[in-house]
Design a protein around this motif. Structure first.
Motif, PDB file in Angstrom:
ATOM      1  N   MET A   1     -22.063   9.915   4.012  1.00  0.00           N
ATOM      2  CA  MET A   1     -22.051  11.182   4.739  1.00  0.00           C
ATOM      3  C   MET A   1     -20.622  11.644   4.973  1.00  0.00           C
ATOM      4  N   LEU A   2     -20.415  12.955   4.833  1.00  0.00           N
ATOM      5  CA  LEU A   2     -19.120  13.555   5.110  1.00  0.00           C
ATOM      6  C   LEU A   2     -19.186  14.252   6.463  1.00  0.00           C
ATOM      7  N   ILE A   3     -18.315  13.870   7.356  1.00  0.00           N
ATOM      8  CA  ILE A   3     -18.225  14.496   8.672  1.00  0.00           C
ATOM      9  C   ILE A   3     -16.827  15.088   8.798  1.00  0.00           C
ATOM     10  N   LEU A   4     -16.748  16.349   9.157  1.00  0.00           N
ATOM     11  CA  LEU A   4     -15.452  17.006   9.311  1.00  0.00           C
ATOM     12  C   LEU A   4     -15.218  17.329  10.781  1.00  0.00           C
ATOM     13  N   LEU A   5     -14.189  16.715  11.341  1.00  0.00           N
ATOM     14  CA  LEU A   5     -13.743  17.064  12.688  1.00  0.00           C
ATOM     15  C   LEU A   5     -12.768  18.215  12.516  1.00  0.00           C
ATOM     16  N   HIS A   6     -13.073  19.360  13.076  1.00  0.00           N
ATOM     17  CA  HIS A   6     -12.300  20.552  12.755  1.00  0.00           C
ATOM     18  C   HIS A   6     -12.301  21.522  13.922  1.00  0.00           C
ATOM     19  N   ASP A  21     -16.887  23.516   0.220  1.00  0.00           N
ATOM     20  CA  ASP A  21     -17.906  24.487  -0.171  1.00  0.00           C
ATOM     21  C   ASP A  21     -17.789  24.862  -1.644  1.00  0.00           C
ATOM     22  N   GLU A  22     -16.556  24.938  -2.169  1.00  0.00           N
ATOM     23  CA  GLU A  22     -16.381  25.204  -3.598  1.00  0.00           C
ATOM     24  C   GLU A  22     -17.005  24.094  -4.438  1.00  0.00           C
ATOM     25  N   LYS A  23     -16.928  22.874  -3.952  1.00  0.00           N
ATOM     26  CA  LYS A  23     -17.475  21.738  -4.682  1.00  0.00           C
ATOM     27  C   LYS A  23     -18.954  21.499  -4.370  1.00  0.00           C
ATOM     28  N   GLU A  24     -19.499  22.369  -3.515  1.00  0.00           N
ATOM     29  CA  GLU A  24     -20.912  22.310  -3.126  1.00  0.00           C
ATOM     30  C   GLU A  24     -21.289  20.943  -2.559  1.00  0.00           C
ATOM     31  N   LEU A  25     -20.420  20.419  -1.722  1.00  0.00           N
ATOM     32  CA  LEU A  25     -20.664  19.142  -1.067  1.00  0.00           C
ATOM     33  C   LEU A  25     -21.311  19.381   0.299  1.00  0.00           C
ATOM     34  N   GLU A  26     -22.234  18.536   0.657  1.00  0.00           N
ATOM     35  CA  GLU A  26     -22.863  18.625   1.971  1.00  0.00           C
ATOM     36  C   GLU A  26     -21.995  17.911   2.994  1.00  0.00           C
ATOM     37  N   ILE A  63     -10.058  10.135   7.143  1.00  0.00           N
ATOM     38  CA  ILE A  63      -8.988  10.586   6.257  1.00  0.00           C
ATOM     39  C   ILE A  63      -8.301  11.751   6.956  1.00  0.00           C
ATOM     40  N   CYS A  64      -7.005  11.600   7.203  1.00  0.00           N
ATOM     41  CA  CYS A  64      -6.246  12.616   7.936  1.00  0.00           C
ATOM     42  C   CYS A  64      -5.309  13.375   7.003  1.00  0.00           C
ATOM     43  N   GLU A  65      -4.799  14.491   7.490  1.00  0.00           N
ATOM     44  CA  GLU A  65      -3.867  15.382   6.796  1.00  0.00           C
ATOM     45  C   GLU A  65      -4.612  16.186   5.724  1.00  0.00           C
ATOM     46  N   SER A  66      -4.623  17.485   5.883  1.00  0.00           N
ATOM     47  CA  SER A  66      -5.453  18.346   5.034  1.00  0.00           C
ATOM     48  C   SER A  66      -5.100  18.254   3.549  1.00  0.00           C
ATOM     49  N   THR A  67      -3.821  18.153   3.213  1.00  0.00           N
ATOM     50  CA  THR A  67      -3.438  18.050   1.803  1.00  0.00           C
ATOM     51  C   THR A  67      -3.956  16.745   1.207  1.00  0.00           C
ATOM     52  N   VAL A  68      -3.883  15.680   1.982  1.00  0.00           N
ATOM     53  CA  VAL A  68      -4.412  14.391   1.544  1.00  0.00           C
ATOM     54  C   VAL A  68      -5.928  14.471   1.414  1.00  0.00           C
ATOM     55  N   ILE A  69      -6.576  15.149   2.346  1.00  0.00           N
ATOM     56  CA  ILE A  69      -8.027  15.293   2.303  1.00  0.00           C
ATOM     57  C   ILE A  69      -8.454  16.017   1.029  1.00  0.00           C
ATOM     58  N   LEU A  70      -7.733  17.080   0.666  1.00  0.00           N
ATOM     59  CA  LEU A  70      -8.077  17.825  -0.551  1.00  0.00           C
ATOM     60  C   LEU A  70      -8.028  16.916  -1.778  1.00  0.00           C
ATOM     61  N   GLU A  71      -6.998  16.099  -1.882  1.00  0.00           N
ATOM     62  CA  GLU A  71      -6.873  15.190  -3.020  1.00  0.00           C
ATOM     63  C   GLU A  71      -7.946  14.106  -2.957  1.00  0.00           C
ATOM     64  N   TYR A  72      -8.247  13.629  -1.755  1.00  0.00           N
ATOM     65  CA  TYR A  72      -9.274  12.595  -1.586  1.00  0.00           C
ATOM     66  C   TYR A  72     -10.627  13.122  -2.069  1.00  0.00           C
ATOM     67  N   ILE A  73     -10.959  14.335  -1.673  1.00  0.00           N
ATOM     68  CA  ILE A  73     -12.228  14.926  -2.091  1.00  0.00           C
ATOM     69  C   ILE A  73     -12.313  14.972  -3.608  1.00  0.00           C
ATOM     70  N   GLU A  74     -11.220  15.350  -4.245  1.00  0.00           N
ATOM     71  CA  GLU A  74     -11.203  15.419  -5.706  1.00  0.00           C
ATOM     72  C   GLU A  74     -11.371  14.041  -6.337  1.00  0.00           C
ATOM     73  N   ASP A  75     -10.718  13.034  -5.755  1.00  0.00           N
ATOM     74  CA  ASP A  75     -10.808  11.680  -6.305  1.00  0.00           C
ATOM     75  C   ASP A  75     -12.222  11.112  -6.195  1.00  0.00           C
ATOM     76  N   VAL A  76     -12.858  11.342  -5.051  1.00  0.00           N
ATOM     77  CA  VAL A  76     -14.169  10.742  -4.796  1.00  0.00           C
ATOM     78  C   VAL A  76     -15.303  11.560  -5.414  1.00  0.00           C
ATOM     79  N   PHE A  77     -15.106  12.881  -5.473  1.00  0.00           N
ATOM     80  CA  PHE A  77     -16.157  13.772  -5.993  1.00  0.00           C
ATOM     81  C   PHE A  77     -15.564  14.630  -7.115  1.00  0.00           C
ATOM     82  N   PRO A  78     -15.442  14.068  -8.318  1.00  0.00           N
ATOM     83  CA  PRO A  78     -14.747  14.768  -9.396  1.00  0.00           C
ATOM     84  C   PRO A  78     -15.495  15.964  -9.983  1.00  0.00           C
ATOM     85  N   ASP A  79     -16.794  16.080  -9.734  1.00  0.00           N
ATOM     86  CA  ASP A  79     -17.535  17.228 -10.271  1.00  0.00           C
ATOM     87  C   ASP A  79     -17.025  18.533  -9.660  1.00  0.00           C
TER      88      ASP A  79
END
Length: 263
Positions: A1-6, A21-26, A63-79
């Motif tokens: 599960m992905l939880i975003l504290l925001h 949302d671009e990656k259509e992740l829940e 996972i902290c820091e938004s730039t790191v989060i963006l890269e993490y999302i790409e690494d874990v969810f490559p679609d």
């Protein structure tokens, strides 16, 4: 599960929401109320000692820091990749995603506080509450900047530099976008996601004059706003105690910013 504290209008949260949302992740969102100082609570500081949103929690790991989060999302969810395949284009993308971390984010905070948040904070805190809030901030340089802006608003010595950095970034964007559709080339990427919250913030503050003579930036922003993810990541999250929509409320700070650009 992905939880975003925001937080609803956090520029860093906006770019993470757009990528998800671009990656259509829940994902499940948990809003952290910054005005009520929930980001400075012991519970939140255990998750992120810097007291900053957003934080992405994946399988109970923060996972902290938004730039790191963006890269993490790409690494874990490559679609539905938001990174270009070409190494050159990917390098260009990363050069853009670094810009907020190398000064634009702090500059955005300075301009936003001087234009809008300073008045909102004064309305929600008396002097002692404000002092207590500043003492809780883990980043002491951030606390000092906020202190000076509360006292001096646009006359704080670093606010002009913050305005000029935005102008420099917009100038660079205009040049690149004169020959290509997106910041990193022909593909929509994390580069565009990383920068759009900062241009959107200027627009919400009524500072479109900063790109009135930059048609390519205006065209790019319109294309970003036309993406479905813009509505789900930006428009769907309305301002609350922190409100950056000065233009909507008829508050005009453009003359002050224009003066800083011209002097």
């Amino acid at each position: 599960m992905l939880i975003l504290l925001h937080h609803n209008i956090s520029v860093c949260a906006q770019k993470v929401r757009m990528a998800l949302d671009e990656k259509e992740l829940e994902w499940v969102g948990r809003e952290i109320d910054l005005m009520k100082q929930e980001h400075l609570s012991p519970e939140f500081l255990k998750i992120n000692p810097r007291g900053l949103v957003p934080v992405l929690i994946h399988n109970d790991i923060p996972i902290c820091e938004s730039t790191v989060i963006l890269e993490y999302i790409e690494d874990v969810f490559p679609d539905r990749s938001l990174r270009p395949a070409s190494p050159v284009a990917r390098a260009k993308m990363r050069a853009w995603t670094k810009i907020p971390d190398e000064g634009l984010h702090v500059a955005c905070a300075s301009v936003t506080y001087a234009a809008a948040f300073v008045h909102q904070l004064r309305s929600n805190h008396d002097k002692q509450e404000w002092e207590d809030r500043l003492k809780k901030l883990p980043d002491r340089s951030r606390a000092e900047r906020q202190r000076q802006i509360v006292e001096l608003e646009f006359n704080a010595p670093f606010v002009k530099d913050a305005v000029l950095l935005h102008d420099k970034t917009l100038k660079e964007m205009e040049a690149v976008l004169s020959s290509q559709e997106w910041l990193a080339g022909s593909e929509f990427t994390l580069a565009d996601i990383a920068l759009v919250p900062y241009v959107t913030r200027l627009a919400r503050l009524g500072l479109e004059g900063m790109w009135a003579h930059r048609p390519n930036v205006a065209k790019w922003l319109a294309a970003m706003q036309a993406r479905p993810s813009f509505d789900t990541a930006f428009t769907a999250f309305q301002s609350n105690a922190y409100d950056d929509e000065l233009k909507k409320h008829g508050i005009d700070v453009w003359p002050q910013v224009k003066h800083l650009l011209e002097t």
